[in-house]
Write an enzyme that holds these catalytic residues in place. Structure first.
Site, short mmCIF file in Angstrom:
data_model
loop_
_atom_site.label_atom_id
_atom_site.label_comp_id
_atom_site.label_asym_id
_atom_site.label_seq_id
_atom_site.Cartn_x
_atom_site.Cartn_y
_atom_site.Cartn_z
N LYS A 259 82.73 55.36 61.80
CA LYS A 259 82.24 54.61 62.95
C LYS A 259 82.20 55.43 64.23
O LYS A 259 81.32 55.21 65.08
CB LYS A 259 83.10 53.36 63.14
N GLY B 39 96.51 51.46 66.63
CA GLY B 39 95.41 52.28 66.16
C GLY B 39 94.44 52.59 67.28
O GLY B 39 94.11 51.72 68.09
N GLY C 94 91.43 54.45 66.62
CA GLY C 94 90.16 54.86 66.04
C GLY C 94 89.05 53.89 66.43
O GLY C 94 89.14 53.19 67.44
N GLY C 95 88.00 53.83 65.61
CA GLY C 95 86.86 52.99 65.93
C GLY C 95 87.20 51.53 66.09
O GLY C 95 86.79 50.88 67.06
N ALA C 96 87.96 50.96 65.15
CA ALA C 96 88.33 49.55 65.22
C ALA C 96 89.26 49.29 66.40
O ALA C 96 89.13 48.28 67.11
CB ALA C 96 88.99 49.10 63.92
N ASN D 33 99.87 54.26 68.68
CA ASN D 33 99.20 55.07 67.67
C ASN D 33 100.12 56.16 67.17
O ASN D 33 101.00 56.63 67.89
CB ASN D 33 97.93 55.71 68.26
N ARG D 34 99.92 56.53 65.92
CA ARG D 34 100.75 57.59 65.33
C ARG D 34 100.60 58.89 66.10
O ARG D 34 101.57 59.59 66.37
CB ARG D 34 100.38 57.77 63.85
N TYR E 227 91.01 43.73 55.49
CA TYR E 227 90.57 42.52 54.78
C TYR E 227 90.67 42.64 53.27
O TYR E 227 90.30 41.70 52.54
CB TYR E 227 89.14 42.14 55.18
N GLY F 116 91.78 39.79 58.58
CA GLY F 116 90.63 40.64 58.82
C GLY F 116 89.37 40.12 58.17
O GLY F 116 88.27 40.54 58.53
#
Length: 237
Positions: free
Chosen positions: A21, A92, A94-96, A115-116, A182, A203
């Site tokens: 993404k 997180g 990232g994209g989501a 975030n990690r 999900y 999700g």
């Protein structure tokens, strides 16, 4: 993908999924303003002139699902939202995670990003006027009551179904827990949150709602058959 339009013959629309993404942004000639701000896309449309346009439907699906989980009018009434003023912790970057953070900010929520990789949390938090945490800090993070947790990582996804971003004992700090995963429909995170008496949002709701938006983009505005899509989804989740 940034070559001549002839390269795109036969390609008109597509969905973009993890883990592409963010990278797919570079493959589009133009972007919807929201997708450009988020820096991640989930939908690509090929225009008649051959140019690829990127959109992000994830933030609409996630935010409306969270709003309904909280209890309130939902995203259909943009002027009134149960997210306004609430503290939302996004796990997180990232994209989501970007989609949820930007979407929640637009609804008036206050954002914390965990975030990690801490540097990525700092970057996203700065972009939305929020605060950053290391993932391990979630275990004791409790600045106020009524917080909302949104997992935007792949922790808990098949086949690693035992994964979870936060210890069970910390889940009682939250009023609502949303998991972008999900598959499975009920992740370890959601199961443990329910055991703590917390409202949960699967999700699957985000997946369905972003698909409704994609359908309308793919068909140039035709209303998606929501009942049918829910029925089909229920048989396969």
């Amino acid at each position: 993908m940034a070559g001549r339009s002839e390269e795109y013959i036969g390609f008109h629309t597509t969905s973009c999924s993890l883990p592409f993404k963010v990278d797919a942004v570079q493959c589009c000639h133009e972007h919807d303003p929201v997708a450009k701000s988020i820096g991640a896309i989930s939908t690509i449309i090929r225009r008649p002139d051959g140019k690829l346009v990127g959109y992000n439907n994830d933030y609409i699906g996630a935010i409306s699902a969270i709003e309904d989980g909280i209890g309130g009018p939902g995203s259909k009434n943009a002027a009134v939202t149960p997210l306004a003023g609430r503290l939302l912790v996004v796990v997180g970057a990232g994209g989501a995670g970007k989609a949820i953070a930007y979407g929640a900010k637009e609804k008036g929520a206050r954002i914390v990003v965990a975030n990690r990789t801490y540097e990525k949390a700092v970057s996203l938090a700065a972009a939305v006027g929020g605060h950053a945490l290391r993932l391990a800090e979630l275990e004791t993070f409790r600045p106020e009551e009524g917080m909302i947790l949104a997992n935007a990582t792949s922790l808990g996804m098949y086949p690693n179904v035992d994964g979870t971003p936060i210890p069970k004992q910390a889940l009682s700090f939250y009023d609502v827990v949303f998991d972008a995963v999900y598959a499975p429909k009920v992740t370890r995170l959601l199961r443990e949150a329910e055991e703590c008496g917390v409202k949960v949002v699967s999700g699957v709701e985000m997946f369905l709602r972003q698909a409704l938006g994609q359908f309308e983009r793919f068909t140039n505005g035709i209303e998606a058959p929501e009942s049918l899509m829910r029925e089909v989804l229920a048989k396969h989740t």
